[in-house]
Write an enzyme that holds these catalytic residues in place. Structure first.
Site, PDB file in Angstrom:
ATOM      1  N   GLU A  56      45.871  -3.789  88.109  1.00  0.00           N
ATOM      2  CA  GLU A  56      44.908  -5.328  88.200  1.00  0.00           C
ATOM      3  C   GLU A  56      43.872  -5.135  87.752  1.00  0.00           C
ATOM      4  OE1 GLU A  56      46.753  -8.074  87.780  1.00  0.00           O
ATOM      5  OE2 GLU A  56      48.587  -7.246  88.168  1.00  0.00           O
ATOM      6  N   TYR A 101      33.773  -2.094  80.731  1.00  0.00           N
ATOM      7  CA  TYR A 101      33.522  -3.113  81.765  1.00  0.00           C
ATOM      8  C   TYR A 101      33.843  -2.365  83.622  1.00  0.00           C
ATOM      9  CZ  TYR A 101      34.811  -6.535  78.333  1.00  0.00           C
ATOM     10  OH  TYR A 101      34.634  -7.419  76.921  1.00  0.00           O
ATOM     11  N   TYR A 139      42.638 -14.602  90.681  1.00  0.00           N
ATOM     12  CA  TYR A 139      44.124 -14.061  90.027  1.00  0.00           C
ATOM     13  C   TYR A 139      44.253 -13.106  90.479  1.00  0.00           C
ATOM     14  CZ  TYR A 139      46.254 -11.195  86.521  1.00  0.00           C
ATOM     15  OH  TYR A 139      47.181 -10.475  86.349  1.00  0.00           O
ATOM     16  N   ASP A 157      46.823 -16.577  84.610  1.00  0.00           N
ATOM     17  CA  ASP A 157      46.122 -15.463  83.454  1.00  0.00           C
ATOM     18  C   ASP A 157      46.129 -16.127  81.980  1.00  0.00           C
ATOM     19  OD1 ASP A 157      48.003 -14.768  82.612  1.00  0.00           O
ATOM     20  OD2 ASP A 157      47.671 -12.514  83.101  1.00  0.00           O
ATOM     21  N   CYS A 218      60.375 -18.130  69.876  1.00  0.00           N
ATOM     22  CA  CYS A 218      60.911 -19.237  70.789  1.00  0.00           C
ATOM     23  C   CYS A 218      62.771 -18.904  70.989  1.00  0.00           C
ATOM     24  CB  CYS A 218      60.539 -20.398  70.615  1.00  0.00           C
ATOM     25  SG  CYS A 218      58.911 -20.729  70.117  1.00  0.00           S
TER      26      CYS A 218
HETATM   27 FE1  SF4 Z   1      56.894 -19.934  74.263  1.00  0.00          FE
HETATM   28 FE2  SF4 Z   1      58.557 -20.482  72.967  1.00  0.00          FE
HETATM   29 FE3  SF4 Z   1      59.883 -19.820  75.200  1.00  0.00          FE
HETATM   30 FE4  SF4 Z   1      58.204 -22.098  74.873  1.00  0.00          FE
HETATM   31  S1  SF4 Z   1      60.026 -21.143  74.064  1.00  0.00           S
HETATM   32  S2  SF4 Z   1      57.939 -20.622  76.602  1.00  0.00           S
HETATM   33  S3  SF4 Z   1      56.789 -21.514  73.398  1.00  0.00           S
HETATM   34  S4  SF4 Z   1      58.393 -18.146  73.329  1.00  0.00           S
END
Ligand code: SF4
Length: 371
Positions: A56, A101, A139, A157, A218
């Site tokens: 981390e 860093y 975090y 994050d 998506c």
């Molecule tokens: Fe991300 Fe698309 Fe999944 Fe929604 S559907 S969490 S925008 S990848």
């Protein structure tokens, strides 16, 4: 289900199914990383807390692909928290060289010392206790507490923020304080009742590999049925793009001062940027005569001064430009500075821009003749 500010928190479908789908996807698709454990025999086994702690620290501001080899080297050299606590800080910085860093490395060692003195050598388990360690913020404390100990601790994050913003169709900038607080509240709300570390890791993994900043995937996303941004066709508009702002530029002169096969170097102050690292003689640039400024700084006459090029380095809030010169002197003691061979220099911790200057010095060695 709940509400916070002007957003209604609704995971489309059910929060339970959302968590189940996310974790099932994580079990199938997660990347094999050295700080994770092999779950083939038992999916509930937890990783080594020290490994989680080191990873981390390394992963802050740094890509996973870069961290993997550093992690291997670090754990090989400092296999336990005790060995890190007993390490010389310069050795730790040397292993961190190139990751950037450097305060993370110093804090990691300081935290190991604190764990040895205040927690009997055992990394604490709760967010409240973890927050008392140097360099451990909200975090990191949440990540260690949930991933290494299975506690009900939320994390946010950059990846989680993006995923949650899209799932909830939060159009505001997650970098703004009020939005960030909202996301922390949401990250806690959506925690499941079991496999909490895996759930947090899965959210981060989804953000790193599927729900990526540009062109989120998506259609193959395991939780697309729960995503408001996908349903509304606005995933790519979330989060809003950063307003480009040019960070301030700091100009420096760096001098590769050599006497035969030896080079003059100096150690940076113990606090501030690149604290305690080594560098070639470096000073703020101005409109004056570089050779005269150098001679005054080291108290030696210099000859054969020439410019070698420029090294640039960009940090989050600042950019640096180092104009690099080389020159020759007769070796003499120089207060606060040290003569080293290039082999000795290779054993000292250097910042990333100074590593590039060191490469220039290596190229000079080819035509070195004793002076
Ligand atoms: Fe991300 Fe698309 Fe999944 Fe929604 S559907 S969490 S925008 S990848």
């Amino acid at each position: 289900m709940g509400a916070c500010g002007r957003y209604n928190f609704v995971v489309i479908g059910s929060a339970k199914t959302f968590g189940q789908r996310l974790i099932a996807w994580y079990d199938r698709s997660r990347r094999d990383l050295p700080w994770r454990v092999d779950r083939t025999a038992d999916p509930t086994v937890l990783p080594d807390p020290y490994h989680v702690f080191v990873s981390e620290a390394m992963l802050q501001q740094t890509q996973v692909a870069t961290v993997v080899s550093y992690f291997h080297r670090f754990i090989e050299r400092f296999p336990t928290l005790r060995s890190l606590a007993e390490a010389d800080e310069q050795d730790v910085l040397r292993l961190w060289q190139g990751l950037g860093y450097y305060s993370r490395a110093r804090n990691l060692r300081a935290a190991a010392l604190r764990v040895m003195s205040d927690f009997d050598g055992e990394l604490p388990r709760t967010v409240v206790e973890l927050l008392t360690l140097p360099g451990v913020g909200r975090y990191t404390a949440g990540a260690i507490s949930s991933i290494a100990f299975g506690n009900r601790s939320p994390i946010v994050d950059g990846n989680v923020a993006r995923v949650v913003c899209r799932i909830d169709k939060i159009m505001a900038d997650p970098r703004e304080r009020t939005t960030a607080e909202l996301l922390w509240a949401r990250a806690e709300q959506i925690l499941p009742h079991e496999r909490l570390g895996d759930f947090n890791s899965a959210l981060m993994e989804l953000g790193a590999t599927v729900c990526i900043p540009r062109l989120p995937q998506c259609l193959i996303c395991p939780v697309n049925a729960h995503c408001e941004a996908f349903a509304a066709g606005v995933a790519q508009q979330i989060p809003p793009p950063k307003v480009a702002k040019l960070s301030p530029l700091e100009k420096r002169w760096t001098f590769i001062v050599r006497a035969g096969d030896r080079f003059l170097v100096e150690q940076r102050p113990a606090t501030g940027r690149w604290a305690s690292l080594w560098q070639f003689v470096t000073m703020p640039a101005d409109d004056g005569d570089a050779a005269a400024r150098l001679q005054k700084a080291i108290g030696l006459p210099v000859s054969a001064m020439r410019a070698m090029g420029e090294v640039t380095h960009a940090l989050t809030h600042r950019r640096y430009e180092f104009t690099v010169f080389t020159c020759e002197v007769h070796q003499s003691d120089v207060p606060s500075r040290t003569w080293v061979t290039l082999a000795e220099l290779d054993c000292l911790p250097l910042s990333r821009p100074q590593l590039k200057v060191a490469q220039m010095a290596h190229s000079l060695q080819v035509d070195i003749t004793p002076i």
